[in-house]
Design a protein around this motif. Structure first.
Motif, mmCIF file in Angstrom:
data_model
loop_
_atom_site.group_PDB
_atom_site.id
_atom_site.type_symbol
_atom_site.label_atom_id
_atom_site.label_comp_id
_atom_site.label_asym_id
_atom_site.label_seq_id
_atom_site.Cartn_x
_atom_site.Cartn_y
_atom_site.Cartn_z
ATOM 1 N N TYR A 85 51.964 39.423 32.496
ATOM 2 C CA TYR A 85 51.136 38.164 32.468
ATOM 3 C C TYR A 85 50.000 38.383 31.834
ATOM 4 O O TYR A 85 48.712 37.638 31.784
ATOM 5 N N GLN A 86 49.473 39.831 30.920
ATOM 6 C CA GLN A 86 48.503 40.221 30.632
ATOM 7 C C GLN A 86 47.368 40.170 31.202
ATOM 8 O O GLN A 86 46.444 39.276 31.076
ATOM 9 N N ILE A 87 47.305 40.621 32.461
ATOM 10 C CA ILE A 87 46.045 40.403 33.380
ATOM 11 C C ILE A 87 45.479 41.994 33.963
ATOM 12 O O ILE A 87 46.319 42.995 33.693
ATOM 13 N N ILE A 88 44.432 41.960 34.412
ATOM 14 C CA ILE A 88 44.045 43.231 35.243
ATOM 15 C C ILE A 88 42.960 42.680 36.468
ATOM 16 O O ILE A 88 42.225 41.998 36.265
ATOM 17 N N PRO A 89 43.377 43.751 37.440
ATOM 18 C CA PRO A 89 42.726 43.080 38.739
ATOM 19 C C PRO A 89 41.351 43.956 38.447
ATOM 20 O O PRO A 89 41.063 44.963 38.232
ATOM 21 N N LEU A 90 40.145 42.993 38.947
ATOM 22 C CA LEU A 90 38.810 43.562 38.822
ATOM 23 C C LEU A 90 38.407 43.976 40.121
ATOM 24 O O LEU A 90 37.920 45.081 40.255
ATOM 25 N N SER A 91 38.028 43.311 41.021
ATOM 26 C CA SER A 91 37.792 43.450 42.432
ATOM 27 C C SER A 91 38.385 42.440 43.669
ATOM 28 O O SER A 91 38.993 41.495 43.353
ATOM 29 N N ARG A 92 37.995 42.988 44.758
ATOM 30 C CA ARG A 92 38.391 42.353 45.897
ATOM 31 C C ARG A 92 37.185 42.264 46.834
ATOM 32 O O ARG A 92 36.717 43.077 47.249
ATOM 33 N N SER A 93 37.268 40.982 47.422
ATOM 34 C CA SER A 93 36.059 40.635 48.178
ATOM 35 C C SER A 93 36.690 39.594 49.432
ATOM 36 O O SER A 93 37.077 38.565 49.199
ATOM 37 N N GLY A 94 36.836 40.362 50.460
ATOM 38 C CA GLY A 94 37.611 39.565 51.698
ATOM 39 C C GLY A 94 38.960 39.340 51.403
ATOM 40 O O GLY A 94 39.776 40.023 51.146
ATOM 41 N N ALA A 95 39.212 38.124 51.238
ATOM 42 C CA ALA A 95 40.679 37.872 51.137
ATOM 43 C C ALA A 95 40.790 37.248 49.659
ATOM 44 O O ALA A 95 41.817 36.420 49.180
ATOM 45 N N PRO A 123 40.236 33.667 39.092
ATOM 46 C CA PRO A 123 40.503 34.123 37.639
ATOM 47 C C PRO A 123 39.143 34.267 36.827
ATOM 48 O O PRO A 123 37.980 33.413 37.056
ATOM 49 N N VAL A 124 38.993 35.284 35.799
ATOM 50 C CA VAL A 124 38.036 35.329 34.963
ATOM 51 C C VAL A 124 38.572 35.461 33.633
ATOM 52 O O VAL A 124 39.672 36.148 33.518
ATOM 53 N N VAL A 125 37.938 34.936 32.558
ATOM 54 C CA VAL A 125 38.499 35.120 31.103
ATOM 55 C C VAL A 125 38.015 36.292 30.296
ATOM 56 O O VAL A 125 36.755 36.703 30.303
ATOM 57 N N ALA A 126 39.080 37.238 29.690
ATOM 58 C CA ALA A 126 38.697 38.436 28.728
ATOM 59 C C ALA A 126 39.359 38.488 27.969
ATOM 60 O O ALA A 126 40.301 37.462 27.593
ATOM 61 N N SER A 127 38.960 39.084 26.601
ATOM 62 C CA SER A 127 39.725 38.919 25.308
ATOM 63 C C SER A 127 41.017 39.691 25.469
ATOM 64 O O SER A 127 41.111 40.559 26.097
ATOM 65 N N GLU A 128 41.989 39.380 24.615
ATOM 66 C CA GLU A 128 43.419 39.760 24.650
ATOM 67 C C GLU A 128 43.292 41.208 24.244
ATOM 68 O O GLU A 128 43.969 42.053 25.154
ATOM 69 N N THR A 129 42.430 41.898 23.363
ATOM 70 C CA THR A 129 42.497 43.055 23.085
ATOM 71 C C THR A 129 41.875 43.950 24.189
ATOM 72 O O THR A 129 42.395 45.046 24.287
ATOM 73 N N ALA A 130 41.000 43.484 24.787
ATOM 74 C CA ALA A 130 40.044 44.083 25.882
ATOM 75 C C ALA A 130 41.182 44.380 27.151
ATOM 76 O O ALA A 130 41.314 45.167 27.775
ATOM 77 N N VAL A 131 41.969 43.220 27.338
ATOM 78 C CA VAL A 131 42.856 43.299 28.657
ATOM 79 C C VAL A 131 43.936 44.293 28.279
ATOM 80 O O VAL A 131 44.237 45.226 29.182
ATOM 81 N N VAL A 132 44.400 44.432 26.964
ATOM 82 C CA VAL A 132 45.511 45.183 26.617
ATOM 83 C C VAL A 132 45.125 46.765 26.796
ATOM 84 O O VAL A 132 45.940 47.646 27.389
ATOM 85 N N ALA A 133 43.843 46.816 26.130
ATOM 86 C CA ALA A 133 43.219 48.322 26.408
ATOM 87 C C ALA A 133 42.909 48.622 27.947
ATOM 88 O O ALA A 133 43.201 49.763 28.068
#
Length: 591
Positions: A85-95, A123-133
């Motif tokens: 899905y071209q995603i990366i988890p960033l942080s978890r806060s509670g649920a 969700p938050v948006v990030a550039s495709e190249t940054a997500v791939v990296a």
């Protein structure tokens, strides 16, 4: 999605129609996303597409290169899912789990993540190249292996159908804390691992666990699993309102039903008759403490399969302090005086889910002392109360409310609680118990307090018995509380307030509140519920009216003259105090 990005870029005059057409042709030949191809051709920059998506969909953007991610958060999402899905988890806060993604409109990806992690996804948006990296950085070899296994991603046109993708996602479900869930059968304890061995489909077991745990985390009171002709729907009731949560593939309908039946010890082969059961789940909470939740399960055959409703019974949410339920002070004084009397009958009325059981349990808790013998007959016994003798009614073996009541009278009781007065036999024994030195508490399904008297007479109880035995009737409803975190004044025209029931003088000065909507209340503006109470004390004048067979309307007028606060009156006071909104009170009460 591809055409939409092109249209947005054209509207913002970032590219020309010719450049868009050329990028679309390039995409057909080489695959991949349109945005990626536009960047590759040099027509736009990566950051331009990110900023545009952020602005269009109201989703924040993030520069991943300046963000350091906790490895524990990365483990929540498998490498193949992140790659897919071209995603990366960033942080978890509670649920809530925050993820960076290139396509914030991919609701299906977020639904899959809810299944897999059990968290709400932000969700938050990030550039495709940054997500791939970032995927390469945090997942390393695992991401490369996932990419080769899926054939390198490919274009959106060749992607799986929604049903196929859902099935794949379910096969990949991995509840990290699945070992913290135990299903406790009546009389014995069985671990989740033992139960998993009984089922053939592991994804279904984990999906049902996700549904149960998610309901607990969201503070739901009921779970509805509803099969229709072309879809399967899961809804939660939170603060009295039903919300659509997920739509699992229809082909999982029978498997999910069988799984829940196994957990609640019901007959899997019986699909023609309604069944009732119970599940007890033990799970480890956020503060590492073990917690038990009971689920009351009801299975009902419908046209397209069996509908399942599970009611959550959480001991921690049982409010036994009567001063916090929402009673007005004068109503509470009358109610407490009635339950402190040595004999007579106190009835609590209202529809299903209006908080009657909580009010009765609070009453029992208030009068539960070492000197009293308290007996209850309930269907079902929702919560265990220390020092109270509770009996589970079992209609199939002849142990109904009437039979239990007869036995109670031979057990030297001081206080008797009857779960519900449903028929003449139960009502007759309850009335006789109230007239022979016992305090009887029970519930009845009526619209308001005065009509309860007529309901008892319709059941066949003589007016003189009703007048002699009845001490007090309390009708109640539940309305949603305004969220304290986002409450704000909501000026309303005096005409609208007068229509709701305020006097002309009050309508000029009262300024109702309303919740703006925030993260804590899931943007609903409401958090929690409070009761509206109509307490009718049976005075000497009311007893005389009951004896001559007065109508509910006559009883209401007399009770109001004597100071009874109606359900609408209780609601208006809570609007004035800023506890709830005009809409909630109007929805639940009549003038």
């Amino acid at each position: 999605m591809a055409v939409r990005i092109g249209e947005l870029l054209l509207k913002e005059k970032r590219i020309t129609p010719e450049q868009l057409q050329e990028a679309l042709n390039y995409q057909r030949q080489n695959g991949g996303k349109l945005g990626y191809n536009l960047i590759k051709l040099g027509y736009v920059k990566d950051e331009e597409i990110t900023a545009l998506l952020s602005k269009q969909y109201g989703v924040p953007s993030i520069a991943l290169t300046q963000f350091e991610i906790d490895p524990a958060v990365v483990k929540l999402v498998p490498a193949d899912t992140a790659q897919k899905y071209q995603i990366i988890p960033l942080s978890r806060s509670g649920a809530t789990l925050t993820i960076a993604m290139t396509d914030p409109t991919n609701v299906f990806a977020m639904d899959d993540l809810k299944f897999m992690t059990g968290y709400n996804v932000e969700p938050v948006v990030a550039s495709e190249t940054a997500v791939v990296a970032a995927i390469q950085k945090y997942y390393g070899k695992a991401a490369a292996a996932a990419a080769s296994a899926t054939g390198g991603g490919g274009g959106a046109a060749q992607g799986p159908t929604a049903l196929e993708a859902a099935s794949k996602a379910l096969e990949q479900i991995d509840l990290g804390d699945d070992s913290n869930v135990e299903v406790i059968a009546e009389g014995e304890e069985i671990s989740a691992d033992d139960l998993a061995m009984q089922g053939e489909e592991a994804p279904v077991i984990k999906l049902v666990n996700v549904i149960l745990l998610s309901a607990i985390q969201k503070g739901a009171s009921d779970i509805h699993i509803e099969p229709y002709e072309k879809e399967l729907r899961v809804r939660y009731r939170v603060d009295g309102i039903l919300y659509n949560i997920m739509q699992p593939p229809l082909k999982l309908r029978d498997a999910m039903t069988s799984r829940i039946k196994i957990m609640s010890r019901l007959d899997i082969a019986e699909k023609r008759l309604p069944q009732d059961g119970r599940i007890k789940v033990r799970f480890r909470g956020d503060n590492d403490t073990l917690k038990e939740i009971d689920f009351r399960v009801s299975v009902l055959p419908t046209l397209f399969g069996e509908k399942i409703v599970m009611r959550l019974l959480d001991k921690d949410k049982l409010m036994l302090d009567m001063t916090k339920l929402g009673f007005e002070q004068e109503s509470l004084t009358k109610f407490e005086a009635a339950i402190m009397r040595p004999w007579g009958m106190v009835l609590v009325t209202g529809p299903t889910g209006s908080g009657k059981t909580n009010t009765l349990y609070s009453s029992i808790s208030r009068i539960n002392t070492m000197e009293t013998n308290i007996m209850t007959a309930e269907d079902p016994v929702e919560f265990n109360l220390v020092g109270v003798n509770q009996v589970q009614v079992r209609e199939n073996i002849g142990l109904n409310f009437a039979a239990a009541l007869r036995s109670f009278l031979r057990q030297d009781p001081n206080i008797i609680l009857v779960g519900e007065i449903r028929d003449f036999e139960t009502a007759e024994i309850a009335v006789k118990a109230a007239l022979t030195g016992h305090l009887v508490l029970s519930t009845l399904h009526t619209n308001d307090a005065p009509s309860t008297v007529n309901r008892l007479m319709n059941m066949g109880i003589e007016p003189f018995l009703v007048a002699s035995s009845l001490n007090l009737v309390c009708a109640q409803r539940l309305v949603r509380r305004i969220c304290k975190n986002c409450v704000e004044p909501h000026p309303t025209p005096p005409a609208a307030l007068m229509q709701a029931g305020f006097t002309a003088e009050d309508a000029k000065t009262v300024v109702p509140n309303k919740g703006k909507g925030c993260e804590k209340c899931n943007n609903t503006g409401y958090k929690g519920r409070v009761g509206l109470y109509e307490v009718m004390e049976v005075t000497e004048d009311l007893r005389e009216l009951i004896l001559v067979g007065a109508s509910a309307l006559e009883l209401r007028r007399k009770a109001v003259d004597e100071g009874m606060i109606t359900l609408r009156g209780s609601g208006l006071r809570k609007i004035k105090d800023g506890v709830t909104t005009v809409d909630e009170v109007v929805r639940e009460t009549v003038k």
